[in-house]
Scaffold this active site. Sequence first.
Site, PDB file in Angstrom:
ATOM      1  CB  THR A 191      -0.829   0.035   1.176  1.00  0.00           C
ATOM      2  OG1 THR A 191      -1.623  -1.127   1.335  1.00  0.00           O
ATOM      3  CG2 THR A 191      -1.742   1.150   1.400  1.00  0.00           C
ATOM      4  NE  ARG A 205      -8.406  -7.816   3.044  1.00  0.00           N
ATOM      5  CZ  ARG A 205      -7.541  -7.099   3.187  1.00  0.00           C
ATOM      6  NH1 ARG A 205      -7.407  -6.279   2.107  1.00  0.00           N
ATOM      7  NH2 ARG A 205      -7.073  -6.193   4.190  1.00  0.00           N
ATOM      8  CB  VAL A 206     -12.710  -4.758  -0.420  1.00  0.00           C
ATOM      9  CG1 VAL A 206     -12.422  -3.278  -0.248  1.00  0.00           C
ATOM     10  CG2 VAL A 206     -13.027  -5.292  -1.828  1.00  0.00           C
ATOM     11  N   GLY A 207      -9.871  -4.339   1.685  1.00  0.00           N
ATOM     12  CA  GLY A 207      -9.352  -3.628   2.645  1.00  0.00           C
ATOM     13  C   GLY A 207      -9.959  -2.424   3.268  1.00  0.00           C
ATOM     14  CG  ASP A 208      -7.243  -0.127   5.340  1.00  0.00           C
ATOM     15  OD1 ASP A 208      -6.635  -0.970   4.776  1.00  0.00           O
ATOM     16  OD2 ASP A 208      -6.531   0.763   5.964  1.00  0.00           O
ATOM     17  CB  THR A 249      -0.261   1.020   5.605  1.00  0.00           C
ATOM     18  OG1 THR A 249       0.284   0.013   4.975  1.00  0.00           O
ATOM     19  CG2 THR A 249       0.732   1.538   6.744  1.00  0.00           C
ATOM     20  N   GLY A 250      -1.383  -1.325   6.671  1.00  0.00           N
ATOM     21  CA  GLY A 250      -1.346  -2.672   7.511  1.00  0.00           C
ATOM     22  C   GLY A 250      -2.598  -3.265   7.326  1.00  0.00           C
ATOM     23  N   GLY A 257      -5.943  -4.285   7.112  1.00  0.00           N
ATOM     24  CA  GLY A 257      -7.154  -3.283   6.957  1.00  0.00           C
ATOM     25  C   GLY A 257      -8.370  -3.500   7.903  1.00  0.00           C
TER      26      GLY A 257
HETATM   27  C1  SD4 Z   1      -5.256  -3.701   3.039  1.00  0.00           C
HETATM   28  N1  SD4 Z   1      -4.179  -2.016   4.403  1.00  0.00           N
HETATM   29  O1  SD4 Z   1      -5.549  -4.024   2.014  1.00  0.00           O
HETATM   30  C2  SD4 Z   1      -3.984  -2.807   3.155  1.00  0.00           C
HETATM   31  C3  SD4 Z   1      -2.751  -3.364   3.144  1.00  0.00           C
HETATM   32  C4  SD4 Z   1      -1.427  -2.695   3.497  1.00  0.00           C
HETATM   33  O2  SD4 Z   1       0.850  -2.625   3.505  1.00  0.00           O
HETATM   34  O3  SD4 Z   1      -1.553  -1.495   3.789  1.00  0.00           O
HETATM   35  N2  SD4 Z   1      -0.511  -3.236   3.333  1.00  0.00           N
HETATM   36  O4  SD4 Z   1      -5.539  -4.152   4.227  1.00  0.00           O
END
Ligand code: SD4
Length: 344
Positions: free
Chosen positions: A202, A230-233, A253-254, A256
Amino acid sequence: MSLHRRQMIQLGTLGLSSLFAGKVFSAGTKRLATGHKPIVISTWDAGINANKGAWNVLRNGGRALDAVEQGVMVTENEQSCCVGLGANPDRDGFVTLDASIMDENGNCGSVAFLERIKHPISVARRVMEKTPHVMLAGVGAQQFAVEQGFTLEDGKLSDDAKKAYEEWLKKSEYKPSANIENSKSTSFAPLRLPNGGFNHDTIGMVALDAHGNVSGSCTTSGMAFKVRGRVGDSPIIGAGLFVDNEVGAATATGLGEEVIKVCGTHLVVEYMAQGMHPEEACKKAVEKIIRRHKGGDMKDVQVGFIAINKQGEYGGYGIVKGFNYAVCYADDHNELIYAKYALP
Ligand code: SD4
């Protein structure tokens, strides 16, 4: 690696030195602000290059919205990177992309589960500017992108992603931990890049322009080898990205799922609205995520927030060690900062 390792990297751009750069002191606030205007910050090591793209806009008096779009496009273009079509696929072998953008007027647009389009951030901007909607997903988002003149790419994996996917298929373990530095999980272990850095999925970017306006962007391939669909944040306004031009902006980030459950970036911006410095606001949001787990082991979970306020002050914070972000506020100042973190 020391906690506050700072790496000065020259932007190497010309002329017009720090035309707008400089301290900004806000008379109305109790705390003496020590910010910079314009300024752009973005997540992870890739933020250094992305900031250069954004700074080309900001240094000429351009709009923060254009800066955050052009900045993250640099990363979407990097084939061996983490974001965009060069990134790792889902567990069925398809790269699916999420992105969001938000301007100084509270307008926003996003795309989710978008396939075979090189610049999801620009599609998100078109959603914002050309439709009455905020979010488009899947085949509909792709159809919209093509209608808007974006090229439908071939959908082949990059060489790095193909190798990583084939390696992952051997065990096909699925344990999303997203702890970039410390993960012991082979399924989710981050890839070492040829330059020794880490692969992240990200880039989030927030900027304040010379006119005092704030905007933000966030673009991702999501988590490597995720469940299809799957969809993240990142494409969710208030989770992966939030902008309030009266206050500032934040991006995340991280993992989600953790960010979504606390409306992470909205929370950070609200904390700043209460008068907190951006770093303090990011720290409080991280602590909220940790508290939700009631003492459970969070060592394998990473979430990082970054934020700027209207005074051009900035900050970031992570759950665990390893989160970094790039800060740029002058022609010759583009710096990688290792964020403080909550869990030793
Ligand atoms: C997610 N936040 O799809 C994103 C992944 C991410 O470094 O930040 N990766 O959950």
